[in-house]
Design a protein around this motif. Sequence first.
Motif, PDB file in Angstrom:
ATOM      1  N   THR A 161       0.783  -1.207   0.006  1.00 34.64           N
ATOM      2  CA  THR A 161       0.118   0.035   0.036  1.00 34.64           C
ATOM      3  C   THR A 161       0.830   1.148   0.111  1.00 34.64           C
ATOM      4  O   THR A 161       0.192   2.221  -0.060  1.00 34.64           O
ATOM      5  N   PHE A 162       2.370   0.916   0.044  1.00 36.96           N
ATOM      6  CA  PHE A 162       3.197   2.147  -0.022  1.00 36.96           C
ATOM      7  C   PHE A 162       3.053   3.052   1.474  1.00 36.96           C
ATOM      8  O   PHE A 162       3.281   4.317   1.492  1.00 36.96           O
ATOM      9  N   GLU A 163       2.268   2.426   2.524  1.00 35.56           N
ATOM     10  CA  GLU A 163       2.338   3.321   3.645  1.00 35.56           C
ATOM     11  C   GLU A 163       3.729   3.170   4.545  1.00 35.56           C
ATOM     12  O   GLU A 163       3.975   4.101   4.919  1.00 35.56           O
ATOM     13  N   ALA A 164       4.520   2.240   4.172  1.00 36.41           N
ATOM     14  CA  ALA A 164       5.811   2.018   4.799  1.00 36.41           C
ATOM     15  C   ALA A 164       6.839   1.579   4.000  1.00 36.41           C
ATOM     16  O   ALA A 164       6.426   0.853   3.103  1.00 36.41           O
ATOM     17  N   ALA A 165       8.100   1.947   4.285  1.00 39.52           N
ATOM     18  CA  ALA A 165       8.969   0.969   3.466  1.00 39.52           C
ATOM     19  C   ALA A 165      10.436   1.052   4.141  1.00 39.52           C
ATOM     20  O   ALA A 165      10.706   1.809   5.161  1.00 39.52           O
ATOM     21  N   VAL A 202       5.112   7.461   0.155  1.00 41.10           N
ATOM     22  CA  VAL A 202       5.314   6.607   1.263  1.00 41.10           C
ATOM     23  C   VAL A 202       5.531   7.441   2.597  1.00 41.10           C
ATOM     24  O   VAL A 202       5.837   8.482   2.672  1.00 41.10           O
ATOM     25  N   LYS A 203       4.911   6.939   3.769  1.00 44.69           N
ATOM     26  CA  LYS A 203       4.542   7.756   4.830  1.00 44.69           C
ATOM     27  C   LYS A 203       5.488   7.467   6.076  1.00 44.69           C
ATOM     28  O   LYS A 203       5.786   8.085   6.815  1.00 44.69           O
ATOM     29  N   LEU A 204       6.176   6.247   5.982  1.00 45.94           N
ATOM     30  CA  LEU A 204       7.080   5.824   7.033  1.00 45.94           C
ATOM     31  C   LEU A 204       8.262   5.244   6.439  1.00 45.94           C
ATOM     32  O   LEU A 204       8.052   4.171   5.667  1.00 45.94           O
ATOM     33  N   LEU A 205       9.259   5.780   6.574  1.00 44.95           N
ATOM     34  CA  LEU A 205      10.673   5.015   6.056  1.00 44.95           C
ATOM     35  C   LEU A 205      11.385   4.512   7.302  1.00 44.95           C
ATOM     36  O   LEU A 205      11.595   5.361   8.462  1.00 44.95           O
TER      37      LEU A 205
END
Length: 226
Positions: free
Chosen positions: A144-148, A180-183
């Motif tokens: 979902t591209f929420e985190a990476a 992305v929201k969280l890396l």
Amino acid sequence: MATAKSPVRRHAPHLRGRLAESPNTDPFADQAVPPPEKRIEIMTEQSLDLTLSEAGGTHIVTRGGIELTLRPVTAKDGDLLTRFYDSLAPDDMRFRFLSAQLHLSSAQLAAMIGVDHRHREHLLAFETGTEELVASLLIAADDTFEAAEVAIAIAPAYKGHGVGWSLLNHAVDLAKQRGVKLLRSIESRANREAIDVERTLGFRSSAYEGDATLALLEINLSETAG
């Protein structure tokens, strides 16, 4: 084994452990922050409108004045990557993979060159002009591209020249551009240099549940300017 954490962390892949041989298993199932030994699968689900891929070459200049050309990995880079990781010091291999291995396994190499260029991107950084491989930058997002998660390895001769800071900054920009929201990054607590670099870019350090020798570094990209 890590216990359940926040929903945001649950969706972040784990690049530091052993990369798996099978490309078809969901690496995020029932794991909050997976342990270092977890076998990571290559993600094959693709999004039509989201991608981490950089189609062409990218040029950046490090704070130490080294000009780098970045390009996505290709299927022909196997020997190049093998030589690159063989050149790393034992501590650098341990910090990169969070294990005592001295060489890449065939499964790890296959995963590194088999990224889907959507959820997972592997960029190789070459010194412009010499075409010498300077560093490897791997970034992987959830479906979902929420985190990476990001992982970087640098050739010994180029350490101390701002390469790590520049590549991590590039990864932050790339992830932010893709929504992305969280890396995050998982580091050995002994890797003070990497942790310090991450902190200068706004990453916050916390305990890695289940392993006191590791630190979890995270940056909330939805809170950063730009």
